[in-house]
Structure formats: C-alpha cells, structure tokens
Design a protein around this motif. Structure first.
Motif, PDB file in Angstrom:
ATOM      1  N   ARG A  11      38.525 -18.472  -3.674  1.00 23.50           N
ATOM      2  CA  ARG A  11      39.954 -18.758  -3.561  1.00 23.50           C
ATOM      3  C   ARG A  11      40.537 -17.747  -2.577  1.00 23.50           C
ATOM      4  NH1 ARG A  11      41.274 -19.567  -9.896  1.00 23.50           N
ATOM      5  NH2 ARG A  11      40.215 -21.566 -10.098  1.00 23.50           N
ATOM      6  N   PRO A  12      40.954 -18.208  -1.410  1.00 24.37           N
ATOM      7  CA  PRO A  12      41.534 -17.276  -0.439  1.00 24.37           C
ATOM      8  C   PRO A  12      42.766 -16.563  -0.993  1.00 24.37           C
ATOM      9  CG  PRO A  12      40.996 -19.350   0.619  1.00 24.37           C
ATOM     10  CD  PRO A  12      40.837 -19.565  -0.866  1.00 24.37           C
ATOM     11  N   THR A  13      42.914 -15.321  -0.589  1.00 24.72           N
ATOM     12  CA  THR A  13      44.071 -14.504  -0.937  1.00 24.72           C
ATOM     13  C   THR A  13      44.740 -14.102   0.377  1.00 24.72           C
ATOM     14  OG1 THR A  13      42.848 -12.430  -0.802  1.00 24.72           O
ATOM     15  CG2 THR A  13      42.833 -13.569  -2.949  1.00 24.72           C
ATOM     16  N   PRO A  14      45.935 -13.530   0.325  1.00 22.82           N
ATOM     17  CA  PRO A  14      46.545 -13.074   1.582  1.00 22.82           C
ATOM     18  C   PRO A  14      45.638 -12.101   2.355  1.00 22.82           C
ATOM     19  CG  PRO A  14      48.184 -13.105  -0.149  1.00 22.82           C
ATOM     20  CD  PRO A  14      46.855 -13.392  -0.812  1.00 22.82           C
ATOM     21  N   GLU A  15      44.870 -11.270   1.643  1.00 24.61           N
ATOM     22  CA  GLU A  15      43.987 -10.290   2.295  1.00 24.61           C
ATOM     23  C   GLU A  15      42.756 -10.931   2.925  1.00 24.61           C
ATOM     24  OE1 GLU A  15      45.067  -9.930  -0.920  1.00 24.61           O
ATOM     25  OE2 GLU A  15      46.595  -8.399  -0.530  1.00 24.61           O
ATOM     26  N   THR A  16      42.342 -12.091   2.426  1.00 23.01           N
ATOM     27  CA  THR A  16      41.121 -12.734   2.941  1.00 23.01           C
ATOM     28  C   THR A  16      41.399 -13.964   3.785  1.00 23.01           C
ATOM     29  OG1 THR A  16      40.826 -14.121   0.969  1.00 23.01           O
ATOM     30  CG2 THR A  16      39.783 -11.935   0.948  1.00 23.01           C
ATOM     31  N   ARG A  17      42.656 -14.372   3.897  1.00 23.43           N
ATOM     32  CA  ARG A  17      43.003 -15.615   4.598  1.00 23.43           C
ATOM     33  C   ARG A  17      42.438 -15.652   6.020  1.00 23.43           C
ATOM     34  NH1 ARG A  17      45.077 -19.321   2.597  1.00 23.43           N
ATOM     35  NH2 ARG A  17      46.235 -18.204   1.005  1.00 23.43           N
ATOM     36  N   HIS A  18      42.515 -14.533   6.757  1.00 25.68           N
ATOM     37  CA  HIS A  18      41.986 -14.530   8.131  1.00 25.68           C
ATOM     38  C   HIS A  18      40.498 -14.874   8.164  1.00 25.68           C
ATOM     39  CE1 HIS A  18      40.817 -10.426   6.907  1.00 25.68           C
ATOM     40  NE2 HIS A  18      39.839 -10.592   7.776  1.00 25.68           N
ATOM     41  N   PHE A  19      39.750 -14.400   7.184  1.00 25.12           N
ATOM     42  CA  PHE A  19      38.315 -14.675   7.132  1.00 25.12           C
ATOM     43  C   PHE A  19      38.061 -16.174   6.952  1.00 25.12           C
ATOM     44  CE2 PHE A  19      34.328 -15.258   4.843  1.00 25.12           C
ATOM     45  CZ  PHE A  19      33.454 -14.635   5.704  1.00 25.12           C
ATOM     46  N   TRP A  20      38.776 -16.794   5.997  1.00 22.78           N
ATOM     47  CA  TRP A  20      38.560 -18.212   5.702  1.00 22.78           C
ATOM     48  C   TRP A  20      39.087 -19.107   6.816  1.00 22.78           C
ATOM     49  CZ3 TRP A  20      34.782 -18.400   2.770  1.00 22.78           C
ATOM     50  CH2 TRP A  20      34.595 -17.447   1.771  1.00 22.78           C
ATOM     51  N   GLU A  21      40.182 -18.712   7.462  1.00 18.71           N
ATOM     52  CA  GLU A  21      40.668 -19.472   8.620  1.00 18.71           C
ATOM     53  C   GLU A  21      39.668 -19.384   9.771  1.00 18.71           C
ATOM     54  OE1 GLU A  21      44.573 -17.857   9.300  1.00 18.71           O
ATOM     55  OE2 GLU A  21      45.477 -19.069   7.708  1.00 18.71           O
ATOM     56  N   GLY A  22      39.062 -18.222   9.940  1.00 19.92           N
ATOM     57  CA  GLY A  22      38.028 -18.062  10.956  1.00 19.92           C
ATOM     58  C   GLY A  22      36.824 -18.939  10.676  1.00 19.92           C
ATOM     59  N   ALA A  23      36.382 -18.974   9.419  1.00 26.08           N
ATOM     60  CA  ALA A  23      35.232 -19.810   9.063  1.00 26.08           C
ATOM     61  C   ALA A  23      35.522 -21.274   9.376  1.00 26.08           C
ATOM     62  CB  ALA A  23      34.869 -19.611   7.598  1.00 26.08           C
ATOM     63  N   GLN A  24      36.736 -21.731   9.081  1.00 23.24           N
ATOM     64  CA  GLN A  24      37.098 -23.116   9.397  1.00 23.24           C
ATOM     65  C   GLN A  24      37.038 -23.372  10.899  1.00 23.24           C
ATOM     66  OE1 GLN A  24      40.902 -23.683   7.267  1.00 23.24           O
ATOM     67  NE2 GLN A  24      39.876 -25.447   6.348  1.00 23.24           N
ATOM     68  N   ALA A  25      37.317 -22.334  11.685  1.00 21.57           N
ATOM     69  CA  ALA A  25      37.289 -22.457  13.148  1.00 21.57           C
ATOM     70  C   ALA A  25      35.898 -22.179  13.722  1.00 21.57           C
ATOM     71  CB  ALA A  25      38.308 -21.493  13.762  1.00 21.57           C
ATOM     72  N   GLY A  26      34.901 -21.937  12.853  1.00 22.54           N
ATOM     73  CA  GLY A  26      33.550 -21.648  13.324  1.00 22.54           C
ATOM     74  C   GLY A  26      33.379 -20.233  13.842  1.00 22.54           C
ATOM     75  N   GLU A  27      34.192 -19.312  13.303  1.00 24.46           N
ATOM     76  CA  GLU A  27      34.161 -17.908  13.710  1.00 24.46           C
ATOM     77  C   GLU A  27      33.963 -17.013  12.505  1.00 24.46           C
ATOM     78  OE1 GLU A  27      37.181 -17.249  17.410  1.00 24.46           O
ATOM     79  OE2 GLU A  27      37.806 -16.452  15.488  1.00 24.46           O
ATOM     80  N   LEU A  28      33.141 -16.003  12.676  1.00 24.34           N
ATOM     81  CA  LEU A  28      32.975 -14.993  11.648  1.00 24.34           C
ATOM     82  C   LEU A  28      33.949 -13.860  11.996  1.00 24.34           C
ATOM     83  CD1 LEU A  28      31.232 -14.353   9.166  1.00 24.34           C
ATOM     84  CD2 LEU A  28      29.675 -13.158  10.685  1.00 24.34           C
ATOM     85  N   ARG A  29      35.010 -13.711  11.215  1.00 22.64           N
ATOM     86  CA  ARG A  29      36.030 -12.707  11.510  1.00 22.64           C
ATOM     87  C   ARG A  29      35.878 -11.496  10.610  1.00 22.64           C
ATOM     88  NH1 ARG A  29      41.206 -16.754  12.298  1.00 22.64           N
ATOM     89  NH2 ARG A  29      40.329 -17.844  14.102  1.00 22.64           N
ATOM     90  N   LEU A  30      35.834 -10.342  11.254  1.00 20.84           N
ATOM     91  CA  LEU A  30      35.742  -9.064  10.563  1.00 20.84           C
ATOM     92  C   LEU A  30      37.005  -8.273  10.833  1.00 20.84           C
ATOM     93  CD1 LEU A  30      32.094  -8.041  11.534  1.00 20.84           C
ATOM     94  CD2 LEU A  30      32.857  -9.235   9.473  1.00 20.84           C
ATOM     95  N   GLN A  31      37.079  -7.089  10.253  1.00 27.61           N
ATOM     96  CA  GLN A  31      38.179  -6.183  10.530  1.00 27.61           C
ATOM     97  C   GLN A  31      37.619  -4.891  11.103  1.00 27.61           C
ATOM     98  OE1 GLN A  31      39.624  -6.863   6.416  1.00 27.61           O
ATOM     99  NE2 GLN A  31      41.652  -6.662   7.350  1.00 27.61           N
ATOM    100  N   ARG A  32      38.456  -4.223  11.907  1.00 29.07           N
ATOM    101  CA  ARG A  32      38.066  -2.943  12.509  1.00 29.07           C
ATOM    102  C   ARG A  32      39.226  -1.971  12.347  1.00 29.07           C
ATOM    103  NH1 ARG A  32      36.174  -4.285  17.500  1.00 29.07           N
ATOM    104  NH2 ARG A  32      34.043  -4.135  16.792  1.00 29.07           N
ATOM    105  N   CYS A  33      38.879  -0.732  12.041  1.00 30.37           N
ATOM    106  CA  CYS A  33      39.868   0.322  11.901  1.00 30.37           C
ATOM    107  C   CYS A  33      40.278   0.812  13.282  1.00 30.37           C
ATOM    108  CB  CYS A  33      39.295   1.478  11.076  1.00 30.37           C
ATOM    109  SG  CYS A  33      40.436   2.862  10.893  1.00 30.37           S
ATOM    110  N   GLY A  34      41.591   0.887  13.511  1.00 29.25           N
ATOM    111  CA  GLY A  34      42.100   1.381  14.783  1.00 29.25           C
ATOM    112  C   GLY A  34      42.036   2.889  14.897  1.00 29.25           C
ATOM    113  N   ASP A  35      41.807   3.588  13.774  1.00 25.87           N
ATOM    114  CA  ASP A  35      41.741   5.046  13.808  1.00 25.87           C
ATOM    115  C   ASP A  35      40.315   5.571  13.955  1.00 25.87           C
ATOM    116  OD1 ASP A  35      44.498   5.224  13.651  1.00 25.87           O
ATOM    117  OD2 ASP A  35      44.510   5.409  11.474  1.00 25.87           O
TER     118      ASP A  35
END
Length: 136
Positions: A11-35
């Motif tokens: 069940r997607p949450t606000p914190e994971t929504r980008h990941f699931w939207e990426g999967a629907q688009a055929g993309e594996l989306r990760l996060q990176r720390c800017g610091d």
C-alpha cells in the motif's frame, strides 16, 4: 477470506509514492542524500547514514547483482513454487529484496554476483512490482 491466488501487494504511502509511480513508469527510483551523497532504499524522508532531510529522488540504472537468495518450495499467495526470494545489490549501492524471474529457480541458474536487470510487471492498475532477471 482473501483470494489465495493473488499476490499480497503493498500500500503506497506519501513516503513511498515516488517509488511506486516510478515502477508504473518502468523506472526504479531511489533516493540520494544531498549532504553525504548516500543512495538508499527503502524510501524514507531522511538519510539513513547522516539523518539529513536534504534528499532527492532519482532514476536508478536498474542494474544489479545477486547478493543472496533462497529457493522456496512452499506455495504463497500469487507465487507458484519453486520461486526465489532474493536480495540484490543495486549498481548504485543499496540492496533490495525481490524475486529473480526469467530463469530456472535452481542453484545452478541462480549464481551469486550474477548480473541482473530490473523488469516491471503490473499487478493492478495502481501497483507495478519490480523484479529482476538475468542481464542479457
């Protein structure tokens, strides 16, 4: 009673929504720390290394290597045995749990450090799951 032929889905949450939207688009989306520059998975609103909230989302390469796995011979909802439950090391560094598909589910076919690539399979209109297959 739940349908035992249907795979259990997240069940997607606000914190994971980008990941699931990426999967629907055929993309594996990760996060990176800017610091500190750490790429990480699973999704969360802060860096697991330095706790910074200066994080961004990026499209990963989808390339990985097989780090570890077990071959299950026990039926599970939506999974026909034998199937692998695997941990892969993504090219960007993080590890993730997944299933390896597109090959025999045997120790001879599933060799540690084998190159893999992400593939995406729609489960419902809302959820597409990433899996990995041997790289061509």
């Amino acid at each position: 009673m739940a349908d035992q032929t249907q795979r259990l889905l997240p069940r997607p949450t606000p914190e994971t929504r980008h990941f699931w939207e990426g999967a629907q688009a055929g993309e594996l989306r990760l996060q990176r720390c800017g610091d500190c520059g750490t790429a990480y998975f699973p999704p969360r609103p802060f860096c697991p290394k330095c706790s910074s909230r200066n994080v961004s989302v990026f499209a990963a390469s989808g390339k990985a290597t097989l780090y570890s796995y077990v071959i299950s011979h026990i039926p599970a909802p939506g999974l026909e045995p034998p199937y692998s439950v695997a941990v892969v090391t993504l090219e960007e560094g993080p590890r993730m749990m997944t299933n390896v598909i597109g090959c025999e589910q045997t120790p001879e076919a599933l060799t540690l450090d084998m190159p893999l690539e992400a593939v995406f399979e729609a489960q419902t209109d809302e959820i597409t799951l990433p899996f990995f297959r041997p790289a061509v």
